[in-house]
Design a protein around this motif. Structure first.
Motif, PDB file in Angstrom:
ATOM      1  N   PHE A 209       0.820  -1.216   0.000  1.00 48.70           N
ATOM      2  CA  PHE A 209       0.000   0.000   0.000  1.00 48.70           C
ATOM      3  C   PHE A 209       0.854   1.265   0.000  1.00 48.70           C
ATOM      4  CE2 PHE A 209      -3.346  -2.964   1.304  1.00 48.70           C
ATOM      5  CZ  PHE A 209      -4.361  -2.539   0.465  1.00 48.70           C
ATOM      6  N   ASN A 210       2.086   1.200   0.468  1.00 47.55           N
ATOM      7  CA  ASN A 210       3.002   2.319   0.295  1.00 47.55           C
ATOM      8  C   ASN A 210       3.283   2.558  -1.183  1.00 47.55           C
ATOM      9  OD1 ASN A 210       4.411   3.845   2.632  1.00 47.55           O
ATOM     10  ND2 ASN A 210       4.115   1.783   3.429  1.00 47.55           N
ATOM     11  N   LEU A 211       3.462   1.480  -1.933  1.00 44.97           N
ATOM     12  CA  LEU A 211       3.677   1.591  -3.372  1.00 44.97           C
ATOM     13  C   LEU A 211       2.439   2.170  -4.056  1.00 44.97           C
ATOM     14  CD1 LEU A 211       5.187   1.077  -6.013  1.00 44.97           C
ATOM     15  CD2 LEU A 211       4.384  -1.293  -5.933  1.00 44.97           C
ATOM     16  N   ILE A 212       1.259   1.698  -3.662  1.00 44.31           N
ATOM     17  CA  ILE A 212       0.022   2.217  -4.253  1.00 44.31           C
ATOM     18  C   ILE A 212      -0.119   3.716  -3.974  1.00 44.31           C
ATOM     19  CG2 ILE A 212      -2.497   2.101  -4.128  1.00 44.31           C
ATOM     20  CD1 ILE A 212      -2.224  -0.899  -3.627  1.00 44.31           C
ATOM     21  N   ALA A 213       0.236   4.148  -2.756  1.00 39.27           N
ATOM     22  CA  ALA A 213       0.153   5.568  -2.416  1.00 39.27           C
ATOM     23  C   ALA A 213       1.095   6.395  -3.286  1.00 39.27           C
ATOM     24  CB  ALA A 213       0.475   5.769  -0.941  1.00 39.27           C
ATOM     25  N   ASP A 214       2.304   5.910  -3.520  1.00 40.21           N
ATOM     26  CA  ASP A 214       3.255   6.639  -4.361  1.00 40.21           C
ATOM     27  C   ASP A 214       2.752   6.764  -5.793  1.00 40.21           C
ATOM     28  OD1 ASP A 214       4.933   6.999  -2.246  1.00 40.21           O
ATOM     29  OD2 ASP A 214       6.267   5.331  -2.738  1.00 40.21           O
ATOM     30  N   ILE A 215       2.115   5.706  -6.288  1.00 41.12           N
ATOM     31  CA  ILE A 215       1.570   5.761  -7.654  1.00 41.12           C
ATOM     32  C   ILE A 215       0.422   6.767  -7.734  1.00 41.12           C
ATOM     33  CG2 ILE A 215       0.371   4.412  -9.423  1.00 41.12           C
ATOM     34  CD1 ILE A 215       1.966   1.983  -8.495  1.00 41.12           C
ATOM     35  N   LEU A 216      -0.415   6.804  -6.705  1.00 45.57           N
ATOM     36  CA  LEU A 216      -1.535   7.748  -6.693  1.00 45.57           C
ATOM     37  C   LEU A 216      -1.055   9.195  -6.634  1.00 45.57           C
ATOM     38  CD1 LEU A 216      -4.095   5.940  -4.352  1.00 45.57           C
ATOM     39  CD2 LEU A 216      -4.205   6.207  -6.835  1.00 45.57           C
ATOM     40  N   TYR A 217       0.132   9.439  -6.045  1.00 41.42           N
ATOM     41  CA  TYR A 217       0.667  10.798  -6.030  1.00 41.42           C
ATOM     42  C   TYR A 217       0.806  11.344  -7.446  1.00 41.42           C
ATOM     43  CZ  TYR A 217       2.038   9.908  -1.169  1.00 41.42           C
ATOM     44  OH  TYR A 217       2.035   9.610   0.166  1.00 41.42           O
ATOM     45  N   GLY A 218       1.387  10.513  -8.323  1.00 44.82           N
ATOM     46  CA  GLY A 218       1.585  10.947  -9.703  1.00 44.82           C
ATOM     47  C   GLY A 218       0.280  11.139 -10.456  1.00 44.82           C
ATOM     48  N   ILE A 219      -0.755  10.385 -10.076  1.00 42.54           N
ATOM     49  CA  ILE A 219      -2.060  10.547 -10.734  1.00 42.54           C
ATOM     50  C   ILE A 219      -2.742  11.832 -10.274  1.00 42.54           C
ATOM     51  CG2 ILE A 219      -4.355   9.530 -10.985  1.00 42.54           C
ATOM     52  CD1 ILE A 219      -3.076   6.783 -10.722  1.00 42.54           C
ATOM     53  N   LEU A 220      -2.646  12.131  -8.966  1.00 41.94           N
ATOM     54  CA  LEU A 220      -3.295  13.320  -8.429  1.00 41.94           C
ATOM     55  C   LEU A 220      -2.575  14.605  -8.831  1.00 41.94           C
ATOM     56  CD1 LEU A 220      -4.135  12.030  -4.835  1.00 41.94           C
ATOM     57  CD2 LEU A 220      -5.758  12.488  -6.666  1.00 41.94           C
ATOM     58  N   ASP A 221      -1.258  14.579  -8.864  1.00 41.18           N
ATOM     59  CA  ASP A 221      -0.478  15.777  -9.193  1.00 41.18           C
ATOM     60  C   ASP A 221       0.391  15.488 -10.407  1.00 41.18           C
ATOM     61  OD1 ASP A 221       0.988  18.069  -9.312  1.00 41.18           O
ATOM     62  OD2 ASP A 221       1.490  18.123  -7.192  1.00 41.18           O
ATOM     63  N   PRO A 222       0.051  16.011 -11.583  1.00 40.76           N
ATOM     64  CA  PRO A 222       0.831  15.747 -12.805  1.00 40.76           C
ATOM     65  C   PRO A 222       2.258  16.258 -12.722  1.00 40.76           C
ATOM     66  CG  PRO A 222      -1.337  16.663 -13.352  1.00 40.76           C
ATOM     67  CD  PRO A 222      -1.158  16.807 -11.867  1.00 40.76           C
ATOM     68  N   ARG A 223       2.535  17.173 -11.789  1.00 42.63           N
ATOM     69  CA  ARG A 223       3.903  17.696 -11.664  1.00 42.63           C
ATOM     70  C   ARG A 223       4.855  16.672 -11.092  1.00 42.63           C
ATOM     71  NH1 ARG A 223       2.452  22.784  -8.052  1.00 42.63           N
ATOM     72  NH2 ARG A 223       1.322  21.063  -7.044  1.00 42.63           N
ATOM     73  N   ILE A 224       4.321  15.634 -10.422  1.00 41.83           N
ATOM     74  CA  ILE A 224       5.161  14.597  -9.825  1.00 41.83           C
ATOM     75  C   ILE A 224       5.520  13.586 -10.896  1.00 41.83           C
ATOM     76  CG2 ILE A 224       5.287  12.760  -8.115  1.00 41.83           C
ATOM     77  CD1 ILE A 224       3.362  14.336  -6.389  1.00 41.83           C
ATOM     78  N   ARG A 225       6.790  13.427 -11.133  1.00 42.20           N
ATOM     79  CA  ARG A 225       7.299  12.469 -12.112  1.00 42.20           C
ATOM     80  C   ARG A 225       8.374  11.615 -11.474  1.00 42.20           C
ATOM     81  NH1 ARG A 225       3.307  13.241 -14.043  1.00 42.20           N
ATOM     82  NH2 ARG A 225       2.725  14.083 -16.058  1.00 42.20           N
ATOM     83  N   TYR A 226       8.313  10.315 -11.709  1.00 44.17           N
ATOM     84  CA  TYR A 226       9.276   9.397 -11.114  1.00 44.17           C
ATOM     85  C   TYR A 226      10.299   8.883 -12.121  1.00 44.17           C
ATOM     86  CZ  TYR A 226       5.830   9.212  -7.356  1.00 44.17           C
ATOM     87  OH  TYR A 226       4.960   9.541  -6.359  1.00 44.17           O
ATOM     88  N   ASP A 227      10.029   9.051 -13.412  1.00 47.77           N
ATOM     89  CA  ASP A 227      10.930   8.505 -14.425  1.00 47.77           C
ATOM     90  C   ASP A 227      11.989   9.538 -14.805  1.00 47.77           C
ATOM     91  OD1 ASP A 227       9.391   6.269 -14.412  1.00 47.77           O
ATOM     92  OD2 ASP A 227       8.097   6.940 -16.068  1.00 47.77           O
TER      93      ASP A 227
END
Length: 335
Positions: free
Chosen positions: A317-335
């Motif tokens: 669920f920590n991983l799911i939360a991190d993925i949802l961050y990028g969905i909620l805020d387009p400015r967040i990019r992990y790649d």
């Protein structure tokens, strides 16, 4: 995002292995042993066979590998000839509960539906109550609704669930006779009559847990909303002529949900872990009750397995939360 997800999943493997090793060593090296639970009337040859079957005659690291290997056994056929920790027959080994003599995963499978039904419903109800309260309290800061919401949150979060549970039983069960005080785990939902009976008996434990969860989540929602309502982008949106509803619900709420998503995601493993205190108060035969019973009975396989499952859920669920961050805020990019 896909690259980040794969990288996190690969990183989770050594993390979970390390966690499993720590859990196994803490529980396995604790006082108490399955050998001490074997009655003296057991013949010596049977005792020796049980020791060998459990790997108790092996070094600690070998026992750890045997325990870890059993998580990946999916063969449904097994023979339960033994008493503690594993079976003595067949090629497959299953983790057995020392207390019930049944496979640990079978016990968990029997208890999990009760936990998901009660605790899962309470968590969902708590979220549905908390979000509107938090949003409107922030938008109408210092209003009578905000003051009432603050009082509700303080009471719900500060009063322990065992007190709330007993109080609800006294009021709604003993005095008003509206709801039963004991949860009937044998009830099967087969028609509308049994469905409403299930809802009726779930009311009290769901209210107790929903009150606690809603109090916490509503405070985080209000705080995050207040922080974003005064940001430049909100003022710019208003200056462009956007309606207040659009500004609050489309722009401010989306950015405010990032810390709220963290709280909700980190609380999800508790849904599967059960509400230990509330399950004891209302006699819900769930995972929390199984963990308490295993601790009292010194049932090490059950404690080890449940603790490791909780660790897996927390990492997931920590991983799911991190993925949802990028969905909620387009400015967040992990790649």
């Amino acid at each position: 995002m896909l690259t980040y997800t794969i990288r996190r999943l690969l990183l989770a493997i050594p993390t979970l292995l390390l966690i499993s090793l720590v859990i196994f060593l803490l529980v396995d090296l604790a006082p108490g042993s399955p050998m001490s639970e074997i009655p003296l009337t057991v013949p010596p040859e049977v005792r020796l066979k049980m020791i060998q079957a459990m790997g108790a005659d092996q070094p600690v690291f070998v026992r750890y590998l045997l325990w870890l290997k059993q998580f990946f056994i999916v063969e449904p056929s097994y023979i339960i000839d033994g008493w503690f920790g594993t079976n003595l027959g067949g090629d497959q080994q299953r983790i057995l509960s020392w207390q019930s003599r049944a496979p640990v995963f079978d016990v968990i499978g029997q208890r999990l539906p009760q936990t998901l039904t009660v605790v899962g419903t309470a968590y969902l109800v708590g979220i549905l109550i908390a979000l509107p309260i938090g949003i409107y309290s922030a938008y109408r800061q210092y209003s009578w609704f905000d003051q009432l919401g603050t009082f509700f949150a303080m009471v719900g979060y500060s009063v322990p669930t065992f007190f709330t549970g007993v109080l609800f039983i006294v009021i709604f069960s003993v005095n008003l006779h509206w709801f039963p005080s004991i949860y009937d785990t044998t009830l099967k939902v087969t028609d509308w009559a049994s469905f409403w009976k299930q809802v009726h008996q779930m009311a009290l434990p769901v209210m107790v847990l929903a009150l606690f969860n809603a109090a916490e989540i509503s405070r985080y929602t209000r705080s995050s909303m207040l922080e974003n309502l005064g940001q430049d982008y909100a003022r710019t949106a208003r200056a462009k002529g956007m309606s207040e509803r659009t500004v609050v619900l489309k722009h401010v709420l989306r950015n405010s949900m990032i810390p709220v998503v963290t709280i909700i995601a980190l609380g999800m493993p508790a849904v599967f872990g059960g509400a230990i205190i509330t399950e004891q108060v209302f006699k819900v035969n769930g995972i929390g009750a199984a963990l308490i019973g295993a601790i009292h009975a010194n049932d090490l396989p059950m404690v080890q397995t449940l603790t490791f499952i909780f660790a897996v859920l927390i990492v997931l669920f920590n991983l799911i939360a991190d993925i949802l961050y990028g969905i909620l805020d387009p400015r967040i990019r992990y790649d």
